[in-house]
Design a protein around this motif. Structure first.
Motif, PDB file in Angstrom:
ATOM      1  N   VAL A 114       4.312   5.599  -5.619  1.00 40.48           N
ATOM      2  CA  VAL A 114       4.260   6.195  -7.120  1.00 40.48           C
ATOM      3  C   VAL A 114       3.654   6.865  -7.679  1.00 40.48           C
ATOM      4  O   VAL A 114       3.852   7.045  -7.862  1.00 40.48           O
ATOM      5  N   THR A 115       2.499   6.344  -7.121  1.00 43.35           N
ATOM      6  CA  THR A 115       1.241   7.562  -8.273  1.00 43.35           C
ATOM      7  C   THR A 115       1.487   9.233  -7.797  1.00 43.35           C
ATOM      8  O   THR A 115       1.933   9.842  -8.366  1.00 43.35           O
ATOM      9  N   ALA A 150       0.630  -1.022  -0.303  1.00 42.71           N
ATOM     10  CA  ALA A 150      -0.219   0.081   0.058  1.00 42.71           C
ATOM     11  C   ALA A 150       0.777   1.425   0.024  1.00 42.71           C
ATOM     12  O   ALA A 150       0.448   2.172  -0.837  1.00 42.71           O
ATOM     13  N   ILE A 151       2.204   1.097   0.447  1.00 45.42           N
ATOM     14  CA  ILE A 151       2.717   2.322   0.972  1.00 45.42           C
ATOM     15  C   ILE A 151       3.165   2.081  -0.118  1.00 45.42           C
ATOM     16  O   ILE A 151       3.498   4.310  -0.886  1.00 45.42           O
ATOM     17  N   ILE A 152       3.962   1.453  -1.013  1.00 44.93           N
ATOM     18  CA  ILE A 152       4.446   1.928  -2.634  1.00 44.93           C
ATOM     19  C   ILE A 152       3.653   2.516  -3.252  1.00 44.93           C
ATOM     20  O   ILE A 152       3.534   3.313  -4.208  1.00 44.93           O
ATOM     21  N   ASP A 153       2.540   1.675  -3.178  1.00 42.33           N
ATOM     22  CA  ASP A 153       1.394   2.104  -5.060  1.00 42.33           C
ATOM     23  C   ASP A 153       1.246   3.598  -4.235  1.00 42.33           C
ATOM     24  O   ASP A 153       0.782   5.063  -5.293  1.00 42.33           O
ATOM     25  N   ILE A 156       8.670  15.760  -5.624  1.00 39.60           N
ATOM     26  CA  ILE A 156       9.597  14.620  -5.438  1.00 39.60           C
ATOM     27  C   ILE A 156      10.215  14.643  -4.580  1.00 39.60           C
ATOM     28  O   ILE A 156      10.732  12.706  -4.276  1.00 39.60           O
ATOM     29  N   VAL A 157      11.364  14.574  -4.103  1.00 38.22           N
ATOM     30  CA  VAL A 157      12.161  14.788  -3.372  1.00 38.22           C
ATOM     31  C   VAL A 157      11.647  14.664  -1.843  1.00 38.22           C
ATOM     32  O   VAL A 157      12.114  12.800  -1.653  1.00 38.22           O
ATOM     33  N   GLY A 158      11.089  14.820  -1.812  1.00 37.22           N
ATOM     34  CA  GLY A 158      10.226  14.447   0.063  1.00 37.22           C
ATOM     35  C   GLY A 158       9.277  13.410  -0.082  1.00 37.22           C
ATOM     36  O   GLY A 158       9.764  12.819   0.964  1.00 37.22           O
ATOM     37  N   ILE A 159       8.888  12.905  -1.401  1.00 35.49           N
ATOM     38  CA  ILE A 159       8.338  11.237  -1.634  1.00 35.49           C
ATOM     39  C   ILE A 159       9.123  10.362  -1.517  1.00 35.49           C
ATOM     40  O   ILE A 159       9.131   9.647  -0.583  1.00 35.49           O
ATOM     41  N   VAL A 190       6.365  13.911 -11.615  1.00 38.38           N
ATOM     42  CA  VAL A 190       6.927  14.138 -12.293  1.00 38.38           C
ATOM     43  C   VAL A 190       6.702  14.785 -13.012  1.00 38.38           C
ATOM     44  O   VAL A 190       7.494  16.073 -14.369  1.00 38.38           O
ATOM     45  N   ILE A 191       5.322  14.795 -13.730  1.00 38.85           N
ATOM     46  CA  ILE A 191       4.073  15.145 -14.909  1.00 38.85           C
ATOM     47  C   ILE A 191       4.348  16.771 -13.834  1.00 38.85           C
ATOM     48  O   ILE A 191       4.342  17.698 -15.682  1.00 38.85           O
TER      49      ILE A 191
END
Length: 554
Positions: A497-498, A491-494, A522-525, A504-505
């Motif tokens: 990632v989204t 669940a964390i990865i899903d 992005i960096v914070g994620i 990125v977009i």
């Protein structure tokens, strides 16, 4: 068994320690910034003032000195949106083509008759021939000047479209060549603007293309938009022309192929010049401030090999004739050629101050802008407003951090404390990474960090809630903790990632504030996933191995 191998512990602790060391200079921002500026000044000039020596000594040379750069809205500075006059480049291409076209058509004069250039719109060259019935032959000869377009999208096309209209041969840039020329002009303009801004010693400018003919320029730390315009607004287009005559009449008739330009130092005096220059500033390899024979400020210059040859050949053939030095459409000097000037070097004199001579040399070294610019938008952000933004950002970050920490501790007790420690390292890692890569922090970037604080604990919430579920099923504390981390991982990865792809977009498609927000998001994620999964787990493992509790409360 709840355990983390020794090498993984060293890696986690090593990354945390490295982040602390790398981010630490930001706590002493002014001292480190002064130190870095003094070092940069010494590297550039080989000398330092007393103030710079003191600034350098304020921070040890062996200590890390990478800082997170502050954006325009935090430091203050200037914002410009400039439109590049691409039509000027098209006209220059046609003007440069005229001598070649005249030469090849003159060779067919016995067939096509006399030739002359007639007025034409920008981007076209029109040449009238004497024998109207021979227009097909004239067009055939003129097409020998066309060559293939040098671009990926122009394969198989010629750079010039040559047609006949009545008794006139018409040259136009082909669509593919016009697009390739516009792209080259914009890239050259971007590079030259960047050189000029960098040469002035400014820090972390943002210079990017917008649309087909516009450039966005943001320079933190500069005093005003006018100062920035003075730095980059001058085209510094230097050309050397034959002088055909002088007049005091600004409306004097001008023959085709000639131009009437004012004298920069003597008001009311105009020079009639051949429109096609002998050499241009593009052939310059160096320009430096100097003084003339009378001790007045001047600028010395040196040509490359081809420019030196053309300059030397012309001066050898025109001794005793005046020769105009033109800068941005004004004749700054029109000396008489006294002797053959070999070696490709010379001096530009005029009524310069020392500052003007220095600025002119800087502009000439950076290169001439290929076309003029119109500034469509300008804005100055004062340092006081930037300081207010920093203070507001600090308050928002502190309040956000405090609320998140309070909620986690109230909800999960000791495990909430572990999440709080991980959150601190998360923020430290964000600043460490941004400082290491030279990223710029903006007000929207601070918003991204505040948002990261909220989302960073999401992973811990998932893990801790999963641990609670396992404890309800009468699992042992060690097994419940282990299963909590394992089962919450997907669940964390899903979720992250989204969010990462969204960031990125935003970075790729956005501009200005949007990109500043995307960078910290992005960096914070990335850092939040690392700290939530590994830092909190290491803390839990160390605590559990030390206390060995029979029961735990999450």
């Amino acid at each position: 068994m709840l355990q983390i191998s020794l090498w993984k512990r060293f890696v986690i602790l090593g990354l945390c320690l490295a982040a602390l060391i790398t981010a630490a200079p930001n706590l002493f921002y002014s001292r480190v910034e002064g130190h870095n500026d003094a070092v940069a000044a010494f590297d550039k000039t080989g000398a330092m003032t007393e103030t710079q020596v003191a600034a350098k000594a304020a921070w040890p040379d062996w200590a890390p000195s990478a800082l997170v750069n502050l954006g325009l809205d935090l430091r203050g500075g200037a914002h410009l949106l400039a439109e590049v006059h691409l039509n000027e480049v098209h006209k220059a291409r046609m003007d440069a083509l005229w001598p070649e076209a005249r030469k090849v058509l003159a060779a067919e004069r016995a067939t096509i008759g006399a030739i002359r250039r007639v007025p034409s719109p920008a981007g076209e060259l029109r040449i009238q021939i004497g024998e109207r019935t021979q227009i097909a032959r004239a067009v055939e000869v003129a097409r020998t000047l066309a060559s293939p377009v040098v671009s990926l999208t122009g394969v198989g096309q010629s750079d010039y479209e040559v047609t006949g209209e009545g008794d006139t041969v018409v040259f136009r840039l082909s669509e593919a060549e016009q697009k390739a020329t516009d792209d080259r002009t914009m890239q050259q303009s971007l590079e030259i603007v960047r050189r000029r801004v960098d040469a002035a010693g400014t820090r972390e400018p943002t210079i990017m293309r917008q649309g087909t003919d516009r450039i966005l320029i943001e320079v933190p730390g500069i005093g005003s938009a006018q100062e920035l315009k003075d730095l980059i607004g001058t085209t510094a287009k230097l050309t050397f022309h034959p002088v055909l005559g002088t007049t005091s009449n600004p409306d004097a008739p001008v023959a085709s192929g000639n131009e009437l330009l004012p004298d920069a130092s003597r008001q009311g005096l105009y020079h009639m010049l051949d429109e096609v220059p002998v050499v241009t500033g593009d052939d310059l390899t160096d320009a430096r401030p100097t003084t003339d024979d009378n001790g007045a400020p001047a600028v010395s210059f040196r040509f490359n090999v081809s420019g030196a040859r053309a300059f030397g050949d012309y001066t050898a053939d025109h001794i005793g004739e005046p020769f105009a030095i033109v800068l941005d459409g004004k004749v700054i000097s029109a000396p008489t050629i006294q002797a053959h000037i070999a070696g490709g070097s010379g001096i530009i004199t005029g009524r310069f101050s020392i500052e003007e001579a220095t600025d002119l040399a800087l502009l000439l070294r950076a290169g001439a802008l290929p076309a003029g610019m119109t500034f469509l938008e300008e804005r100055t952000v004062g340092p006081e407003l930037g300081a207010d933004s920093i203070e507001s950002g600090k308050k928002a970050a502190v309040v956000g951090f405090g609320l998140v920490i309070a909620w986690m501790i109230l909800s999960y007790g000791l495990f909430g404390v572990f999440a709080a420690v991980a959150l601190v390292f998360n923020i430290v890692m964000i600043f460490a990474f941004m400082g290491a890569v030279g990223a710029t922090l903006t007000m929207p970037g601070i918003a991204g960090i505040v948002l990261t604080m909220g989302t960073a604990v999401d992973a811990n919430v998932l893990i801790f809630e999963r641990i609670r579920e396992e404890l309800r099923q009468a699992k042992s504390p060690a097994r419940a903790i282990e299963l909590g981390y394992e089962k919450a991982m997907s669940a964390i990865i899903d979720a992250n990632v989204t969010t990462f792809l969204t960031g990125v977009i935003l970075f790729v498609l956005g501009a200005g504030p949007v990109r500043g927000f995307a960078v910290t998001l992005i960096v914070g994620i990335v850092t939040s996933v690392f700290t939530a999964i590994w830092v909190t787990r290491l803390l839990v493992v160390i605590w559990y191995g030390w206390r060995r509790p029979k029961t735990i409360v999450v």
